[in-house]
Write a protein that holds these residues in place. Structure first.
Motif: not given
Length: 235
Positions: A145-154
């Protein structure tokens, strides 16, 4: 040997069949008919790729790439098509339109409240951007699991691909940017690392030494060429 990039003179693959290949073990079926199957994380990406018909000097360019690879010794980097998930394809305006932002909001550069009101400075909510996601928190090798920021990641879709340092992963769950994926991280990542969603890249090598054979046809078009590849880990 350096990693070779897929030549810009060649077309992209029209068929990309990628799967995670692993192996399970078993001691066989017991007297009661039941079987215990053991599994461990030893999966690697394998792929069967197909190029469309090659024209003009394209067959010669592909033969040159095959020669540079020296069979299975060399590694090359290929782009992976990432359809049906938010990503930048052409322009920022096109990206915003595809995710449902109105033409008026795109022209204004902001969105108002649902009732049409604005902030006291006369503007509204900032629009999403097409910037590639970044890692919010460091994660060790082997993490799932990783946490993505920014619209595309969410908003990256389940089943979509992404790559980090040209290692390829596929999303299995996304909860507002907390992304679960397979295979597990091939190497540790630090906070702020960029995640490639719009154009994931995959470093691979040929499955066999003769895995990139391009037939010589004395006509203007060479038939489709199939290439089998396996994930390369050395960087």
């Amino acid at each position: 040997m350096n990693i070779l990039d897929w030549p810009s003179e060649l077309p992209l693959f029209d068929v990309v069949d990628l799967w995670l290949s692993g192996s399970t073990s078993s001691s066989g079926v017991g007297l009661d008919g039941r079987e215990q199957i053991l599994w461990r994380e030893n999966r690697v990406w394998r792929g069967a790729l197909s190029l469309p018909a090659l024209r003009g000097s394209q067959p010669m360019r592909l033969r040159a790439l095959a020669a540079q690879l020296r069979g299975r010794f060399g590694r090359f980097r290929i782009p992976i098509c990432n359809r049906f998930t938010p990503r930048l394809q052409t322009t920022e305006a096109d990206f915003l339109a595809k995710i449902g932002i109105s033409a008026t909001d795109i022209a204004n550069g902001y969105s108002p409240w649902s009732d049409g009101t604005l902030f006291t400075d006369g503007t509204g909510w900032a629009l999403p951007t097409s910037a590639e996601p970044v890692i919010a928190f460091a994660a060790p090798s082997g993490a799932r699991i990783i946490h993505m920021e920014n619209y595309i990641g969410r908003h990256i879709e389940v089943g979509a691909y992404f790559s980090i340092n040209d290692f390829l992963y596929r999303v299995v769950e996304n909860v507002d940017g907390a992304v679960s994926f397979d295979p597990p991280l091939r190497e540790a990542v630090i906070a702020g690392s960029t995640v490639n969603v719009s154009a994931p890249m995959f470093v691979c090598r040929l499955v066999s030494d003769d895995g990139m054979r391009v037939p010589e046809h004395h006509v203007r078009i060479t038939p489709s060429v199939g290439i089998e590849v396996v994930e390369a880990f050395d960087r």
